[in-house]
Design a protein around this motif. Structure first.
Motif, PDB file in Angstrom:
ATOM      1  N   GLY A   1       2.896  59.014  64.850  1.00  0.00           N
ATOM      2  CA  GLY A   1       3.499  59.432  63.588  1.00  0.00           C
ATOM      3  C   GLY A   1       4.741  60.273  63.784  1.00  0.00           C
ATOM      4  O   GLY A   1       5.749  60.107  63.090  1.00  0.00           O
ATOM      5  N   GLN A   2       4.698  61.181  64.759  1.00  0.00           N
ATOM      6  CA  GLN A   2       5.849  62.031  65.023  1.00  0.00           C
ATOM      7  C   GLN A   2       7.032  61.237  65.566  1.00  0.00           C
ATOM      8  O   GLN A   2       8.186  61.566  65.288  1.00  0.00           O
ATOM      9  CB  GLN A   2       5.455  63.145  65.990  1.00  0.00           C
ATOM     10  CG  GLN A   2       4.553  64.208  65.369  1.00  0.00           C
ATOM     11  CD  GLN A   2       5.267  65.020  64.308  1.00  0.00           C
ATOM     12  OE1 GLN A   2       6.287  65.664  64.575  1.00  0.00           O
ATOM     13  NE2 GLN A   2       4.744  64.997  63.078  1.00  0.00           N
ATOM     14  N   LYS A   3       6.774  60.168  66.301  1.00  0.00           N
ATOM     15  CA  LYS A   3       7.875  59.317  66.769  1.00  0.00           C
ATOM     16  C   LYS A   3       8.617  58.702  65.596  1.00  0.00           C
ATOM     17  O   LYS A   3       9.848  58.638  65.571  1.00  0.00           O
ATOM     18  CB  LYS A   3       7.328  58.217  67.680  1.00  0.00           C
ATOM     19  CG  LYS A   3       6.967  58.672  69.079  1.00  0.00           C
ATOM     20  CD  LYS A   3       6.458  57.498  69.910  1.00  0.00           C
ATOM     21  CE  LYS A   3       6.094  57.931  71.318  1.00  0.00           C
ATOM     22  NZ  LYS A   3       5.540  56.784  72.120  1.00  0.00           N
ATOM     23  N   VAL A   4       7.858  58.236  64.612  1.00  0.00           N
ATOM     24  CA  VAL A   4       8.468  57.632  63.422  1.00  0.00           C
ATOM     25  C   VAL A   4       9.308  58.673  62.679  1.00  0.00           C
ATOM     26  O   VAL A   4      10.448  58.414  62.276  1.00  0.00           O
ATOM     27  CB  VAL A   4       7.384  57.062  62.484  1.00  0.00           C
ATOM     28  CG1 VAL A   4       7.994  56.625  61.158  1.00  0.00           C
ATOM     29  CG2 VAL A   4       6.657  55.904  63.153  1.00  0.00           C
ATOM     30  N   LEU A   5       8.773  59.860  62.524  1.00  0.00           N
ATOM     31  CA  LEU A   5       9.455  60.916  61.778  1.00  0.00           C
ATOM     32  C   LEU A   5      10.699  61.422  62.520  1.00  0.00           C
ATOM     33  O   LEU A   5      11.747  61.657  61.909  1.00  0.00           O
ATOM     34  CB  LEU A   5       8.497  62.062  61.499  1.00  0.00           C
ATOM     35  CG  LEU A   5       7.382  61.713  60.498  1.00  0.00           C
ATOM     36  CD1 LEU A   5       6.184  62.646  60.653  1.00  0.00           C
ATOM     37  CD2 LEU A   5       7.910  61.775  59.064  1.00  0.00           C
ATOM     38  N   ARG A   6      10.591  61.549  63.839  1.00  0.00           N
ATOM     39  CA  ARG A   6      11.760  62.005  64.623  1.00  0.00           C
ATOM     40  C   ARG A   6      12.870  60.962  64.561  1.00  0.00           C
ATOM     41  O   ARG A   6      14.052  61.303  64.512  1.00  0.00           O
ATOM     42  CB  ARG A   6      11.365  62.261  66.068  1.00  0.00           C
ATOM     43  CG  ARG A   6      10.407  63.413  66.278  1.00  0.00           C
ATOM     44  CD  ARG A   6      11.049  64.767  65.946  1.00  0.00           C
ATOM     45  NE  ARG A   6      10.158  65.847  66.351  1.00  0.00           N
ATOM     46  CZ  ARG A   6       9.157  66.300  65.600  1.00  0.00           C
ATOM     47  NH1 ARG A   6       8.934  65.757  64.414  1.00  0.00           N
ATOM     48  NH2 ARG A   6       8.384  67.294  66.008  1.00  0.00           N
ATOM     49  N   ALA A   7      12.503  59.678  64.589  1.00  0.00           N
ATOM     50  CA  ALA A   7      13.506  58.620  64.533  1.00  0.00           C
ATOM     51  C   ALA A   7      14.274  58.662  63.212  1.00  0.00           C
ATOM     52  O   ALA A   7      15.433  58.248  63.141  1.00  0.00           O
ATOM     53  CB  ALA A   7      12.843  57.256  64.710  1.00  0.00           C
ATOM     54  N   ALA A   8      13.635  59.173  62.156  1.00  0.00           N
ATOM     55  CA  ALA A   8      14.282  59.276  60.856  1.00  0.00           C
ATOM     56  C   ALA A   8      15.161  60.527  60.739  1.00  0.00           C
ATOM     57  O   ALA A   8      15.870  60.684  59.751  1.00  0.00           O
ATOM     58  CB  ALA A   8      13.226  59.297  59.750  1.00  0.00           C
ATOM     59  N   GLY A   9      15.090  61.411  61.736  1.00  0.00           N
ATOM     60  CA  GLY A   9      15.938  62.607  61.724  1.00  0.00           C
ATOM     61  C   GLY A   9      15.210  63.899  61.434  1.00  0.00           C
ATOM     62  O   GLY A   9      15.827  64.968  61.419  1.00  0.00           O
ATOM     63  N   PHE A  10      13.891  63.819  61.189  1.00  0.00           N
ATOM     64  CA  PHE A  10      13.127  65.046  60.949  1.00  0.00           C
ATOM     65  C   PHE A  10      13.007  65.820  62.265  1.00  0.00           C
ATOM     66  O   PHE A  10      12.952  65.246  63.348  1.00  0.00           O
ATOM     67  CB  PHE A  10      11.738  64.727  60.411  1.00  0.00           C
ATOM     68  CG  PHE A  10      11.735  64.226  58.991  1.00  0.00           C
ATOM     69  CD1 PHE A  10      11.818  65.112  57.927  1.00  0.00           C
ATOM     70  CD2 PHE A  10      11.652  62.866  58.725  1.00  0.00           C
ATOM     71  CE1 PHE A  10      11.819  64.656  56.632  1.00  0.00           C
ATOM     72  CE2 PHE A  10      11.650  62.397  57.423  1.00  0.00           C
ATOM     73  CZ  PHE A  10      11.738  63.296  56.365  1.00  0.00           C
ATOM     74  N   ALA A  11      12.911  67.141  62.151  1.00  0.00           N
ATOM     75  CA  ALA A  11      12.738  67.998  63.306  1.00  0.00           C
ATOM     76  C   ALA A  11      11.343  68.611  63.301  1.00  0.00           C
ATOM     77  O   ALA A  11      10.575  68.434  62.348  1.00  0.00           O
ATOM     78  CB  ALA A  11      13.793  69.117  63.302  1.00  0.00           C
ATOM     79  N   ALA A  12      11.021  69.316  64.365  1.00  0.00           N
ATOM     80  CA  ALA A  12       9.720  69.970  64.451  1.00  0.00           C
ATOM     81  C   ALA A  12       9.619  71.060  63.378  1.00  0.00           C
ATOM     82  O   ALA A  12      10.630  71.667  63.009  1.00  0.00           O
ATOM     83  CB  ALA A  12       9.523  70.576  65.832  1.00  0.00           C
ATOM     84  N   PRO A  13       8.399  71.318  62.878  1.00  0.00           N
ATOM     85  CA  PRO A  13       8.251  72.359  61.842  1.00  0.00           C
ATOM     86  C   PRO A  13       8.465  73.756  62.405  1.00  0.00           C
ATOM     87  O   PRO A  13       8.385  73.973  63.595  1.00  0.00           O
ATOM     88  CB  PRO A  13       6.809  72.166  61.374  1.00  0.00           C
ATOM     89  CG  PRO A  13       6.118  71.521  62.523  1.00  0.00           C
ATOM     90  CD  PRO A  13       7.144  70.659  63.211  1.00  0.00           C
TER      91      PRO A  13
END
Length: 276
Positions: A264-276
């Protein structure tokens, strides 16, 4: 975000899955407690089940991918999404709208859901996001800096202050010492982006992820994102939580876990999201 909040959140997710694994009201069971939720299929009896997820509009592309992966690993489950402004989603839940999981674009909005006893356990922070100035590809107003948004004649669109992206805009205005006079205030960050893409506005404030998504089709960029230093004063942390009214508490907990899993984090990082 302080460390104690993250620790409490992690414990809460583990506790939610453990309690659900001990037996739900309907007697169904899911995946065992080992491994990531995204990779482990549920052992519940086959049958049509729907998981309803209310999520901030900026999460749409990422969550749709995570939802597809979740359906593959959970045969018989359909993930249904409702995307929109976080404050509007919480208002719908308060009015009785049925849902299993809530993900908001900032912590204060999730806090409202907690205060109204809509959430089961402690919310889990799973990503963060930062504002960018967005302008049309040809940038007709020649916007170059954050201060340019306050110039007379600039048609700027912002999120309404009650929406997380609007609250962040207010914070960066204070940090920059400027006062933007928007031509409109929108209820979702995607609406701000839409007005800039259509040429109705010279500029807007959206998230980094929105600019990336707008330009991810492989064609020439439709909009341009401009970084500005004041944005660091208003980084939004996104929390997610299973809801008290979830029809299947274990399944809701598994989706929450899927967003924090490696996949899930791979998908979110690919979209440009960063760590909380």
């Amino acid at each position: 975000m302080n460390i104690s909040y993250a620790v409490r959140s992690s414990i809460a997710v583990a506790g939610l899955l453990l309690m659900a694994g001990c037996g739900g009201d309907d007697g169904r069971t899911g995946a065992n407690g080992t491994g990531s939720a995204a990779a482990q299929p549920s052992s519940a009896p086959a049958g049509s089940r729907t998981l309803t997820v209310f999520a901030a509009a900026s999460l749409q592309k990422s969550f749709e991918q995570i939802g597809e992966d979740f359906e593959v690993s959970h045969p018989g489950v359909t993930v249904r999404f409702s995307f929109g402004g976080s404050s509007g989603l919480v208002a719908q839940l308060s009015d009785g709208a049925p849902a299993d999981v809530l993900a908001t674009a900032n912590e204060p909005t999730m806090d409202k859901a907690v205060a109204e006893d809509l959430v089961a356990g402690e919310p889990t922070p799973f990503v963060s996001n930062t504002l960018q100035i967005v302008v049309p590809r040809d940038n007709p107003a020649r916007i170059r800096s954050f201060a340019d948004l306050a110039e007379s004649g600039a048609k700027v669109v912002l999120c309404a202050p009650a929406v997380p992206c609007g609250a962040a805009a207010v914070a960066v205005e204070k940090a920059g010492g400027i006062d933007i006079k928007p031509v409109s205030e929108e209820q979702a960050v995607t609406d701000v982006l839409g007005k800039v893409r259509s040429g109705e506005a010279d500029a807007g404030l959206v998230y980094v992820t929105d600019v990336r998504a707008a330009n991810s089709s492989g064609a020439s960029a439709e909009v341009t994102g401009l970084d500005f230093p004041e944005a660091e004063s208003a980084v939004n942390v996104y929390p997610i939580a299973a809801l008290r009214g979830a029809t299947d508490a274990r399944l809701a907990g598994e989706f929450v876990a899927a967003t924090t899993s490696v996949e899930g984090q791979k998908v979110l990082r690919a979209a440009g999201f960063a760590a909380p």
